[in-house]
Design an enzyme around this catalytic site. Structure first.
Site, PDB file in Angstrom:
ATOM      1  CG  ASP A   1       7.107  -5.020  10.569  1.00 20.19           C
ATOM      2  OD1 ASP A   1       8.143  -5.091  10.658  1.00 20.19           O
ATOM      3  OD2 ASP A   1       6.768  -4.324   9.708  1.00 20.19           O
TER       4      ASP A   1
ATOM      5  CB  ALA B   1      -1.023   0.403   1.456  1.00 20.28           C
TER       6      ALA B   1
ATOM      7  CE  LYS C   1      -0.487   0.613   5.270  1.00 13.21           C
ATOM      8  NZ  LYS C   1      -0.616  -0.633   6.236  1.00 13.21           N
TER       9      LYS C   1
END
Length: 508
Positions: A290, A138, A155
């Site tokens: 992450d 994205a 997004k």
């Protein structure tokens, strides 16, 4: 996808790896024998012109992956969090893949917004700007919510990304099978298991409604955490392929000189990165999976801001307690207690010797605690711990692997801010806080209350369970001396539940 199509993708991938110089790195990571490496060079040389050239400014492996397309880039990003698979050097090399792709046209982003949200982008947003970050799945556009006047980040998934990923994931499994067939030594790295993990990660990230839900839950959990923030989801402007969050201003975590120039205390920020991650993992059982520098910003007042919630980790309450006890035991250098926790949790199979296991744990902890602050690594300890427990027959627990992988990334981020950060001293207050809250009389009473609540929901069924168990026991006709042992697990469970409920009722 057919075999011929997969063969073509395999040939194109091999040719690109050969042309960019990534082939040698991959064969080395897979521990290919010298003869096979020589054969790859000889056979790959004629095919190299068929490969894609990539960006010469990038290191060989990222150069090859970016040339091959978004799915390969995403796969490289996933591997960048797996130093246990590709090694520390390649993991660091692959980290440059974060947000390095060229954006797709703004007109296509607007079209996706119109399809997903049911209205043209100009009706929903004012000042919809060009993409400011583009990744494999994205890209993000700055805009203003026309209804509220609030600046937002929009997004949008890449057009056709789902189909492209399905095709490439199928090819990845084919390539993994070929690698395992041709390189038996590679099986310990479990190429197909890595592909399955990648497929699961991508499946979650391709539905932005799941990311929105994760962001909202993470924000609610961390609302009162000092010096930490999560942007708010704008639900009425979010859908499966579009996610809108409030805009947050801040310096990228990768720009350490700019953060220092802004007057932010780098040592304090380093400490907060570590403690925030551990607090979320232990206290909430829901953590950012992450936490690399591309997903972190620093506000002008020093607040740590998290972004991108496509990869989140969960740990159940019992596992959290076990994990905290293991960390606490290492902090106290009480290796026997760490060994006992592993046995109590069933992580190490019966039949293994407790004292031998404790001795193996000491061989992990003592060398680490003897290092100077810049070399004391919690991630290294956890990595060694998993290696030892594997030798003692411990089954791999995926939730702890994600935790350990994220700890590697968090350590790296913290050390870029303060190379002398002492991981254990920084983690100790969080671990001790969790231990005080979850062990002892107060915690035991809380657990009993929860047990009583669960039993109360099944209370009306307990008499029937007991009656059926007694009838089965009567039909079996046990001898009087053997009756208690032969009443069966159902009756034992029912009686234990009833006794526990009665005990809690008396306590409460």
């Amino acid at each position: 996808m057919g075999v011929l199509a997969n063969l073509w993708r395999l040939a194109r991938t091999g040719a690109t790896f050969q042309r960019t110089g990534a082939m040698d790195e991959v064969l080395e990571a897979l521990e290919a024998p010298p003869a096979l490496r020589a054969a790859a060079r000889i056979l790959g040389w004629p095919l190299a012109p068929l490969g894609l050239a990539g960006d010469p400014a990038l290191p060989p492996l990222p150069r090859a992956l970016t040339a091959l397309g978004p799915a390969y880039v995403k796969f490289g990003q996933t591997l960048s969090t797996r130093p246990d698979v590709v090694g520390a050097r390649l993991a660091a090399e692959l980290s440059v893949l974060q947000d390095r792709l060229a954006p797709f046209p703004e007109a296509e982003a607007r079209a996706e917004i119109a399809r997903e949200l049911g209205a043209p982008a100009d009706e929903l947003f004012a000042d919809f700007g060009p993409a400011v970050a583009a990744a494999s799945i994205a890209q993000v556009h700055p805009a203003v919510d026309r209804a509220t006047g609030r600046k937002v980040a929009v997004k949008v998934l890449r057009p056709g990304v789902e189909r492209a990923f399905r095709k490439d994931v199928d090819a990845f499994f084919f390539i993994a099978e070929v690698i395992e067939l041709m390189l038996p030594a590679s099986r310990r790295l479990r190429p197909r298991a890595v592909c399955r993990h990648f497929a699961q990660v991508v499946a979650t990230e391709l539905d932005l409604r799941l990311e929105a839900s994760a962001a909202a839950e993470f924000r609610a959990n961390s609302r009162d955490d000092p010096g930490f923030a999560v942007p708010e989801v704008v639900w009425n402007l979010s859908a499966r392929r579009v996610l809108t969050l409030e805009w947050v201003d801040g310096l990228p975590m990768s720009d350490v000189p700019a953060i220092a120039a802004a007057g932010v205390d780098l040592r304090d920020l380093s400490r907060r990165v570590i403690q925030t991650f551990l607090r979320h993992a232990l206290r909430d059982g829901f953590f950012h999976g992450d936490m690399h520098q591309g997903n972190l910003k620093v506000a002008p007042d020093g607040t740590l801001i998290a972004l991108d919630f496509g990869i989140m980790g969960r740990i159940d309450p019992y596992t959290r307690r076990v994990y905290a006890e293991i960390l606490y035991g290492f902090l106290q250098q009480d290796y026997r207690r760490v060994a006992e926790v592993h046995f109590e949790a069933g992580y190490v199979p019966e039949g293994q010797d407790l004292e031998t296991f404790a001795q193996a744990l000491r061989s992990i902890g003592e060398p680490i605690f003897g290092q100077d602050a810049s070399r004391i690594s919690m991630a290294r300890l956890l990595s060694h711990l998993f290696e030892v427990t594997e030798r003692f027959g411990m089954q791999t627990r995926t939730e702890l692997i994600l935790l350990q992988r994220t700890m590697v990334v968090v350590e790296g981020v913290a050390r870029t801010l303060d190379p002398q950060v002492n991981m254990w001293r920084t983690a100790q207050p969080v671990v001790e806080e969790f231990m005080h809250a979850n062990l002892g009389p107060a915690a035991a009473l809380r657990d009993l209350r929860r047990t009583a609540t669960v039993l109360a929901r099944f209370g009306p069924r307990l008499p029937d369970v007991v009656e059926r168990a007694l009838r089965r026991a009567a039909v079996a006709g046990p001898e009087p001396d053997d009756a208690p042992a032969r009443l069966g697990p159902a009756l034992a469970g029912a009686l234990a539940g009833a006794a526990a409920a009665a005990a809690v009722a008396l306590l409460l």
